[in-house]
Design an enzyme around this catalytic site. Structure first.
Site, short mmCIF file in Angstrom:
data_model
loop_
_atom_site.label_atom_id
_atom_site.label_comp_id
_atom_site.label_asym_id
_atom_site.label_seq_id
_atom_site.Cartn_x
_atom_site.Cartn_y
_atom_site.Cartn_z
N MET A 193 0.79 -1.21 0.00
CA MET A 193 0.00 0.00 0.00
C MET A 193 0.84 1.29 0.00
O MET A 193 0.33 2.36 0.26
CB MET A 193 -1.00 -0.02 1.18
CG MET A 193 -1.97 -1.21 1.11
SD MET A 193 -2.61 -1.64 -0.55
CE MET A 193 -4.20 -0.84 -0.50
N HIS A 244 -4.89 -5.88 -8.50
CA HIS A 244 -5.77 -4.81 -8.01
C HIS A 244 -7.23 -5.29 -8.07
O HIS A 244 -7.65 -5.86 -9.09
CB HIS A 244 -5.58 -3.56 -8.87
CG HIS A 244 -6.35 -2.39 -8.36
ND1 HIS A 244 -5.98 -1.71 -7.22
CD2 HIS A 244 -7.49 -1.81 -8.79
CE1 HIS A 244 -6.86 -0.75 -6.99
NE2 HIS A 244 -7.79 -0.79 -7.92
C1 GAR Z 1 -5.88 -7.62 -2.53
O1 GAR Z 1 -7.28 -7.60 -2.68
C2 GAR Z 1 -5.22 -6.79 -3.62
O2 GAR Z 1 -5.91 -6.84 -4.83
C3 GAR Z 1 -5.27 -5.42 -3.00
O3 GAR Z 1 -4.95 -5.62 -1.66
C4 GAR Z 1 -5.46 -6.89 -1.26
C5 GAR Z 1 -4.39 -7.64 -0.52
O4 GAR Z 1 -4.91 -8.84 0.02
N1 GAR Z 1 -4.36 -4.50 -3.65
C6 GAR Z 1 -4.61 -3.22 -3.89
O5 GAR Z 1 -5.65 -2.68 -3.53
C7 GAR Z 1 -3.53 -2.47 -4.66
N2 GAR Z 1 -3.94 -1.16 -4.99
P1 GAR Z 1 -3.92 -9.90 0.67
O6 GAR Z 1 -3.03 -9.12 1.66
O7 GAR Z 1 -4.79 -10.90 1.37
O8 GAR Z 1 -3.09 -10.50 -0.42
#
Ligand code: GAR
Length: 200
Positions: A89, A108
């Site tokens: 992030m 994403h």
């Molecule tokens: C996921 O849904 C990914 O797509 C999102 O963060 C989450 C992480 O989940 N990414 C973003 O929003 C990037 N802008 P996780 O920690 O369980 O893998």
């Protein structure tokens, strides 16, 4: 191919990548997990899977550029030239992104270019979208932007709760991200003028 994952949170995508490497379905070595968050659960997942992990504290650096320079030094030292962002992030500096052209991948929870940024899925749900989905793309200097590798749509059906939607999105992510990294590791992704061709 030797790659690293950068992640800030829960780490479910990190874990499916790690397990895909372990089972041999991604022909690569997952050499390192790097996190900007001391207490991110993803770090515990890495330790459980016995994958080297490191926390790089943003507060130890004067600015984004210096932080990313330190990241780059670690990656170079480890011989890593491909990076998968999995819920990372922090915005990457332009210098860092330029050092790895089409060698940084991101997942994403939206059909980009719709809903870049944070809380994308919630914003799509609140907006009343009838369809959303997941995008895997190479990273360029803009946030949640760059050549699209794979996308999968998902219908938001009447009465679907946000929690149900989130579960479905994660299920899709856990299929799509290993598939994209597998294609990359097998040398099957070719970027031509911002369009990604897949040699299946
Ligand atoms: C996921 O849904 C990914 O797509 C999102 O963060 C989450 C992480 O989940 N990414 C973003 O929003 C990037 N802008 P996780 O920690 O369980 O893998």
């Amino acid at each position: 191919m030797k790659f690293a994952v950068l992640a800030s949170g829960n780490g479910s995508n990190f874990e499916v990548l790690a397990r895909s490497v372990r089972s041999g379905s991604i022909p690569a070595e997952l050499a390192l997990l790097l996190s900007d968050k001391k207490n991110a659960y993803v770090r515990q997942r890495a330790r459980n899977l016995q994958i080297p992990e490191q926390w790089l504290n943003p507060q130890d650096f004067p600015d984004r550029r210096a932080y990313d320079q330190a990241l780059k030094e670690i990656l170079t030292r480890e011989g890593i030239d491909f990076v998968a962002l999995a819920g990372y992030m922090r915005i990457l500096s332009a210098e860092f992104v330029r050092s790895y052209p089409n060698k940084i991948m991101n997942i994403h929870p939206a059909l980009l270019p719709s809903f870049p940024g944070t809380d994308s899925l919630y914003r799509a749900y609140r907006h009343g979208c009838k369809v959303t989905g997941v995008t895997v793309h190479f990273v360029d200097e803009q946030v949640d932007h760059g050549p699209i590798i794979l996308q999968q749509p998902l219908l938001i059906t009447p009465g679907m709760t946000y929690e149900e939607l989130e579960t479905r999105v994660h299920e899709i992510e856990h299929q799509l991200y290993p598939h994209a990294v597998r294609l990359y590791a097998a040398g099957k992704l070719l970027v031509k003028k911002n369009h990604v061709e897949i040699a299946e």
